[in-house]
Design an enzyme around this catalytic site. Structure first.
Site, PDB file in Angstrom:
ATOM      1  N   LYS A  90      -3.746  -0.942  -2.311  1.00  0.00           N
ATOM      2  CA  LYS A  90      -2.476  -1.486  -1.589  1.00  0.00           C
ATOM      3  C   LYS A  90      -1.467  -0.651  -1.025  1.00  0.00           C
ATOM      4  CE  LYS A  90      -3.901  -5.774  -2.815  1.00  0.00           C
ATOM      5  NZ  LYS A  90      -4.474  -6.730  -1.752  1.00  0.00           N
ATOM      6  N   GLU A 112       4.722 -10.833  -2.169  1.00  0.00           N
ATOM      7  CA  GLU A 112       3.888 -11.777  -2.854  1.00  0.00           C
ATOM      8  C   GLU A 112       2.831 -10.883  -3.733  1.00  0.00           C
ATOM      9  OE1 GLU A 112       2.807 -11.297  -0.064  1.00  0.00           O
ATOM     10  OE2 GLU A 112       0.664 -10.730  -0.669  1.00  0.00           O
ATOM     11  N   SER A 379     -11.493   0.014  -5.351  1.00  0.00           N
ATOM     12  CA  SER A 379     -10.323  -0.360  -4.708  1.00  0.00           C
ATOM     13  C   SER A 379      -9.120  -0.035  -5.617  1.00  0.00           C
ATOM     14  CB  SER A 379     -10.230  -1.752  -4.135  1.00  0.00           C
ATOM     15  OG  SER A 379     -10.600  -2.771  -5.321  1.00  0.00           O
TER      16      SER A 379
HETATM   17  C1  LIG Z   1      -7.428  -3.295  -7.154  1.00  0.00           C
HETATM   18  C2  LIG Z   1      -7.602  -4.482  -6.051  1.00  0.00           C
HETATM   19  N1  LIG Z   1      -8.719  -4.529  -5.307  1.00  0.00           N
HETATM   20  C3  LIG Z   1      -8.747  -5.652  -4.526  1.00  0.00           C
HETATM   21  C4  LIG Z   1      -7.936  -6.600  -4.257  1.00  0.00           C
HETATM   22  C5  LIG Z   1      -8.295  -7.677  -3.369  1.00  0.00           C
HETATM   23  O1  LIG Z   1      -7.513  -7.633  -2.280  1.00  0.00           O
HETATM   24  P1  LIG Z   1      -8.011  -7.310  -0.870  1.00  0.00           P
HETATM   25  O2  LIG Z   1      -9.418  -8.179  -0.633  1.00  0.00           O
HETATM   26  O3  LIG Z   1      -6.962  -7.648  -0.013  1.00  0.00           O
HETATM   27  O4  LIG Z   1      -8.571  -5.943  -0.688  1.00  0.00           O
HETATM   28  C6  LIG Z   1      -6.723  -6.544  -5.066  1.00  0.00           C
HETATM   29  C7  LIG Z   1      -5.580  -7.542  -4.980  1.00  0.00           C
HETATM   30  O5  LIG Z   1      -4.793  -7.631  -5.724  1.00  0.00           O
HETATM   31  C8  LIG Z   1      -6.598  -5.373  -6.093  1.00  0.00           C
HETATM   32  O6  LIG Z   1      -5.433  -5.160  -6.561  1.00  0.00           O
END
Ligand SMILES: Cc1ncc(COP(=O)(O)O)c(C=O)c1O
Length: 395
Positions: A90, A112, A379
């Site tokens: 993020k 948000e 992620s």
């Molecule tokens: C670690 C992590 N991975 C994935 C996501 C999912 O979001 P996005 O699909 O935008 O990557 C989030 C959302 O808060 C997150 O904190």
């Protein structure tokens, strides 16, 4: 591959700008600022320096040898966004949008947050740039992700509890949009995923594409070829688009986005927009939405707050229609299983969101071609989730 957006902010039929009249001017201002910053060498230099010296990019690519032994027959590498400052991808987007806000002369940012990672990342950048910051968060998510609420407050942000609706991400976005309508002269809304009205999906994708650009070069250097398969979890869709985008023209590279299957599609308690949703408008964009026959937004469920949202980013709807990306699901139980497996085999506590990507891979591995080279986007890290994982164990 041309994916858009076109000059109406559309990705094929999807996307666009479905907002009240009062938001048209700030969205246009944002579109122009984004276009100027993309061309501005000084902006790009500051962005790249901040990603390097503050975020810690490039994040590593890790060969997951012991996980491979468990899943058998395939090669697995992990793109380590969990090692970026604040513990998730993020921050790539909030650094970019923070600099964009300053470029537009805004003194305040709002956001948000669902899992809290985007809120923490926004509060972090606001502190670094000396801006005021308010983060809207559903009360249920505040309970699920309590450590991140504390982190935001310690970083100087105001966390605004949202008690309307299902008290999750959807309702937090409603409140943040209300704030933005009232205060857009001084305030930039840092939207946290590839969602919302044009130009947000394009802005977020651009700032997140650093993931795929790095991963492509790192993979070529480490393995000597491109991967056969990319896997990423899909909430709003930003970490997945960030990984996928720089590979879209590589015809041999398959891509799978993994949505939250919750308690199973049959239970109706999930957040799998492509398995149970249909085209509709939510939060300013035309995309796949979980809704009933009358267009009322349906309740969602996922063990991971970051995937628990009833709409998916519009570019994903387009990529699916083009057949370029395939969308699958992993259930709560599969994500939990993968969380434990990764912890024990690789020494990594993953966030529950990317644990969904691994949960699907674990189920799908026996059907993949022998020797398949798989690159998974890890992620975020799982510190925020440990209490919840332990609570599930005890339940
Ligand atoms: C670690 C992590 N991975 C994935 C996501 C999912 O979001 P996005 O699909 O935008 O990557 C989030 C959302 O808060 C997150 O904190």
């Amino acid at each position: 591959m041309r994916t858009g957006p076109d000059d109406r902010g559309r990705y094929g039929a999807y996307g666009g700008r479905f907002v009240p009249e009062t938001l048209m001017a700030p969205l246009q201002e944002l579109e122009e600022a984004h276009a100027s910053c993309r061309r501005d060498p000084a902006f790009q230099a500051e962005l790249n320096a901040t990603l390097r010296d503050f975020v810690g990019r490039p994040t590593p690519l890790t060969h997951a040898a012991r996980l491979e032994e468990q899943l058998g027959r395939i090669r697995i590498h992990l793109k380590r966004e969990d090692l970026a400052h604040t513990g998730a991808h993020k921050i790539n987007n909030t650094v970019g949008q923070g600099l964009l806000a300053r470029w537009m002369g805004k003194r305040r940012v709002i956001a948000e947050t669902g899992a809290g990672q985007h809120g923490v990342a926004t509060a972090t950048v606001a502190a670094r740039l000396g801006m005021d910051c308010a983060v809207y968060m559903g009360e249920d998510d505040m309970a699920r992700q309590a450590p991140n609420v504390l982190r935001m407050r310690l970083l100087g942000a105001e966390v605004v509890p949202v008690s309307s609706g299902t008290r999750t991400l959807k309702d937090a976005i409603n409140e943040a949009m209300r704030d933005w309508v009232t205060n857009c002269r001084t305030t930039h809304y840092v939207l946290g995923s590839a969602l919302g009205a044009h130009p947000y999906p394009a802005i977020v994708r651009d700032f997140q594409s650093v993931i795929g650009r790095e991963a492509r070069a790192q993979y070529l250097a480490a393995v000597g070829s491109l991967p056969d398969l990319l896997v990423a979890c899909v909430g709003g869709g930003s970490n997945s688009l960030g990984l996928f985008h720089p590979f879209l023209d590589d015809a041999g590279v398959e891509m799978v986005g993994v949505e939250a299957g919750g308690l199973g599609i049959g239970s109706g308690r999930h957040a799998a927009r492509f398995s149970g949703g249909s085209p509709g408008v939510l939060h300013g964009t035309f995309t796949y939405v979980l809704q009933d026959g009358d267009g009322n937004i349906r309740g969602t469920h996922s063990i991971s707050a970051g995937l628990d949202y009833p709409a998916v980013g519009p570019e994903h709807a387009f990529l699916r229609e083009q057949g370029r990306v395939r969308y699958e699901i992993a259930t709560d139980a599969e994500a939990l299983g993968a969380f434990h497996l990764l912890a024990r085999t690789e020494g990594i506590l993953a966030a529950l969101e990317p644990a969904h990507a691994l949960g699907w891979l674990r189920r799908a591995a026996p059907g993949l071609r022998e020797g398949s080279r798989v690159l998974v986007n890890l992620s975020g890290r799982g510190d925020k989730d440990v209490d919840q994982v332990l609570a599930q164990e005890e339940a």
